[in-house]
Write a protein that holds these residues in place. Structure first.
Motif, short mmCIF file in Angstrom:
data_model
loop_
_atom_site.label_atom_id
_atom_site.label_comp_id
_atom_site.label_asym_id
_atom_site.label_seq_id
_atom_site.Cartn_x
_atom_site.Cartn_y
_atom_site.Cartn_z
N GLU A 13 0.85 -1.20 0.00
CA GLU A 13 0.00 0.00 0.00
C GLU A 13 0.88 1.25 0.00
O GLU A 13 1.64 1.48 0.94
N GLY A 52 -1.36 -1.15 -4.23
CA GLY A 52 -2.56 -0.35 -4.00
C GLY A 52 -2.22 1.03 -3.49
O GLY A 52 -1.06 1.34 -3.18
N GLY A 91 -3.06 4.01 -0.63
CA GLY A 91 -3.63 4.29 0.68
C GLY A 91 -3.95 5.78 0.80
O GLY A 91 -3.58 6.58 -0.06
#
Ligand SMILES: O=C(O)C(=O)C[C@H](O)[C@H](O)COP(=O)(O)O
Length: 212
Positions: free
Chosen positions: A40, A65, A67
């Protein structure tokens, strides 16, 4: 992939803060070498979107990903950069609507039973408990398990090598998040071997099965 499957690939999701996207590939490779591949990158820095792009291009074994996704614009920018999932410290109606329109897993942040119930109503039963240690940590998760049995959590905030295992032993915890695998001094020193060691220790933590 859904949020449940994503988090079961953990068991630790490093929360990565980068001011220089140039180090992202080596950092990502160091984490993957230690067995941690769900990464993240927080949108807290200007370099974050470029870092996500570089990780996607150069560390194919990572699942990358974004955050700190707080609104629709953040989510759209993250997806444009190639983010494969998104995590938020909270949830707003606007963000919930935007997230439902995407195909990537979205994990909203919650801190109380009412927030957890609202997020579930919005369609998100896998949630980030944030900031986990400050809002009750393990005791809160244990207390929420009976009244909210269908929810699963990724506690984040105040988690470290010393308490991660106790969180992962809870039946309603799928993974934990935290910044302890990627300390700024080690990134600044480009000490990738040390980061691989931290990742390997984290990867050795095991969740308590089953979670279904
Ligand atoms: O940026 C976000 O989206 C956040 O929600 C904050 C992070 O999850 C925490 O800052 C990580 O917490 P620590 O492991 O205690 O450093």
């Amino acid at each position: 992939m859904d949020s449940f499957t994503l988090l079961t690939l953990g068991p630790v999701v490093p929360v990565i803060v980068l001011t220089d996207a140039g180090v992202a590939p080596e950092l990502g490779a160091a984490l993957v070498a230690g067995g941690i591949k769900v990464l993240e990158v927080t949108l807290r820095t200007k370099a974050a979107l470029a870092a996500i792009r570089r990780l996607r291009e150069e560390v194919p074994d990572a699942i990358v990903g974004a955050g700190t996704v707080r609104n629709r614009a953040h989510l759209e920018a993250a997806l444009e950069a190639g983010a494969q999932f998104a995590v938020s410290p909270g949830l707003t109606p606007e963000l919930a609507a935007a997230a439902r329109g995407t195909r990537v897993p979205f994990i909203p942040g919650v801190a109380t039973p009412s927030e957890a119930m609202r997020a579930e109503d919005e369609g998100f039963s896998v949630q980030k408990l944030f900031p986990a240690e400050s809002v009750g940590g393990i005791k809160l998760l244990q207390a929420m398990a009976s009244p909210l049995p269908e929810l699963r959590f990724c506690p984040t905030g105040g988690i470290h090598a010393g308490n991660a295992g106790a969180y992962l032993a809870l039946p309603n915890v799928l993974a934990v998040g935290g910044s302890w695998l990627t300390p700024e001094p080690l990134i600044a020193a480009r000490d990738w071997a040390a980061i691989t060691r931290l990742a390997a220790e984290a990867a050795a933590l095991r969740r308590n099965e089953p979670h279904a």
